[in-house]
Design a protein around this motif. Structure first.
Motif, PDB file in Angstrom:
ATOM      1  N   ARG A   2       6.835  -7.267   4.285  1.00  0.00           N
ATOM      2  CA  ARG A   2       6.010  -8.032   3.342  1.00  0.00           C
ATOM      3  C   ARG A   2       4.581  -7.485   3.310  1.00  0.00           C
ATOM      4  O   ARG A   2       3.957  -7.386   2.246  1.00  0.00           O
ATOM      5  N   HIS A  40       2.481  -5.497   0.078  1.00  0.00           N
ATOM      6  CA  HIS A  40       1.180  -5.912  -0.455  1.00  0.00           C
ATOM      7  C   HIS A  40       0.056  -4.973  -0.013  1.00  0.00           C
ATOM      8  O   HIS A  40      -1.129  -5.284  -0.198  1.00  0.00           O
ATOM      9  N   ASP A  65       7.070  -7.977  -5.330  1.00  0.00           N
ATOM     10  CA  ASP A  65       7.170  -8.954  -4.251  1.00  0.00           C
ATOM     11  C   ASP A  65       8.430  -8.660  -3.430  1.00  0.00           C
ATOM     12  O   ASP A  65       9.153  -7.683  -3.672  1.00  0.00           O
TER      13      ASP A  65
END
Length: 455
Positions: A249, A253, A202
């Protein structure tokens, strides 16, 4: 990459032809430079007796032709130097042999000596100035050096080597200038790439990886970083696309790649790197795409300073528009010249039959007079109808029409020359576009298949 130079080898003052040939070939075949002669190859001559064979061909030429020039050139030498660490001596000798064969077209005997005594491996390609059949000599034509460099670049690309990217003079750096240091922003971007490549779970783990690499960060309304030597923090939102917080971000992902950044890279370098890569994909490139085609295309992109696919597409569209405009201009001038020829014909006919038609009118359009002069009267009427169809309120003068006709022919000649050049350039642009698209399409197919394998 390889640099080339063509050198004419003359007879030295105070020495014979045989002595000069032997001195040049002995230097090239120096055992200390060629690993005891392991990196020497030849075509239609034996390296041991190459000087005698060159001399024999020249004597045969003198007997057949009977012409001896002053300051005669005994041979030519092609120097071909490679980038340090990019090639082995065996590969360099093979490429030098191919360059010698293609440039001389197999009409001149030559030898290739690969020297390994310098950090950069280089070839000495010496070919006889006299043909093998002893009927002609090699003529050093204008821009022969450029022709050799271009041929060398094509061979290097076909063999998975890089080529030198030619930059405009305004973009070249002076020798006294030192390379610019990486900026703080570029350092942050580079470290972001490294941290993301470690596949953090993350965003928090990504920040910890940045901290371990020595980059201090602040969290607040906007995240910012400060590396070694920086006085102030730099916010992510001020970095280029792909390095802003939202982009990072998404990249973590797997929802976003750096495609936008790759588009800014030089198209020539991108494709060149794919060709040079000799991993497991190299055989696929060789079988699915003709490397000779893409090699010539790369040189075309370099010579025309095309650095992106968008730029290439614009050049294609612009060349098509320019070609079509020239084609329309030429057709318009051809149409006008045809009209002038028709006008001149009817003017002559009108003038020759005018008196007869005047008498016909004075006779009250007599049927008897019509029957006697039917052909001349019909020709006169046809001329008048043609003037009306062409919109001529007043019959133009033949002298003015002749001047306009010559002017149109001159303009058409100039346009025709430009037309053929524009057509050739348009075809080259379209060919390059097709080759690049096909090459990139094969690359995309390979990437998809590799992704399936890794899954």
């Amino acid at each position: 990459m390889a640099t080339t130079r063509l050198i004419a080898m003359h007879i030295n003052k105070g020495k014979t032809l045989a002595q000069c040939i032997k001195a040049r070939t002995d230097y090239s075949m120096n055992p200390d430079k060629t690993d005891d002669g392991n990196y020497i190859s030849s075509y239609e001559c034996d390296p041991v007796t190459v000087d005698e064979e060159f001399l024999l061909t020249k004597r045969e030429y003198l007997q057949k032709v009977g012409r001896k020039q002053k300051k005669d050139i005994i041979a030519y030498q092609i120097r071909q130097s490679f980038k340090p660490g990019e090639i082995t001596p065996e590969e360099a000798n093979k490429i030098g042999y191919e360059l010698g064969m293609r440039f001389t077209k197999g009409k001149h005997a030559f030898m290739v000596c690969t020297h390994t005594d310098k950090p950069h491996i280089h070839n000495h390609i010496i070919f006889n100035s006299t043909r093998l059949d002893a009927t002609k000599k090699f003529k050093n034509f204008w821009f022969s050096g450029l022709a050799i460099q271009r041929l060398s670049d094509i061979i290097c690309l076909e063999n998975g080597l890089s080529v030198i990217e030619i930059k405009p003079y305004s973009m070249r750096t002076k020798r006294t200038e030192f390379p610019k240091r990486d900026s703080f922003r570029s350092n942050i971007c580079n470290q972001i790439d490294i941290s993301i490549s470690k596949n953090p779970k993350d965003f928090d783990e990504f920040l910890s990886l940045m901290a371990k690499a020595g980059f201090e960060y602040k969290r607040g309304k906007h995240i910012s970083f400060r590396g070694k030597g920086q006085q102030r923090f730099i916010r992510l939102r001020s970095l280029e696309d792909g390095y802003k917080e939202d982009d990072i971000r998404k990249r973590i992902h797997g929802k976003c790649t750096k495609a936008h950044k790759e588009l800014k890279l030089n198209l020539l370098i991108n494709i060149q790197e794919k060709i040079i890569n000799k991993g497991e994909a190299y055989e696929r490139w060789a079988t699915n795409f003709n490397l000779k085609h893409i090699s010539k295309t790369l040189l075309f992109l370099r010579d025309h300073e095309i650095t992106s696919m968008e730029d290439l597409n614009k050049r294609v569209d612009s060349s098509i528009d320019h070609f079509n405009q020239l084609s329309d201009d030429i057709k318009a001038k051809e149409k006008r010249t045809a009209e002038i020829q028709v006008l001149k014909k009817h003017i002559f006919n009108y003038s020759d039959t005018r008196d007869i038609y005047v008498e016909y009118r004075k006779s009250g359009y007599s049927k008897k007079y019509l029957e006697a002069h039917r052909e001349q009267i019909l020709i006169h009427k046809a001329a008048k109808d043609a003037f009306n169809d062409l919109g001529c309120k007043k019959i133009p003068k033949v002298k003015e029409l002749n001047e306009e006709y010559l002017q149109l022919l001159s303009e058409k000649k100039n346009l025709s020359s430009e037309y053929y050049k524009a057509r050739s350039l348009m075809q080259e642009y379209k060919k390059a576009q097709k080759n690049v698209e096909e090459f990139l399409r094969e690359d995309s197919k390979y990437d998809k298949e590799m992704n399936k394998v890794h899954r």
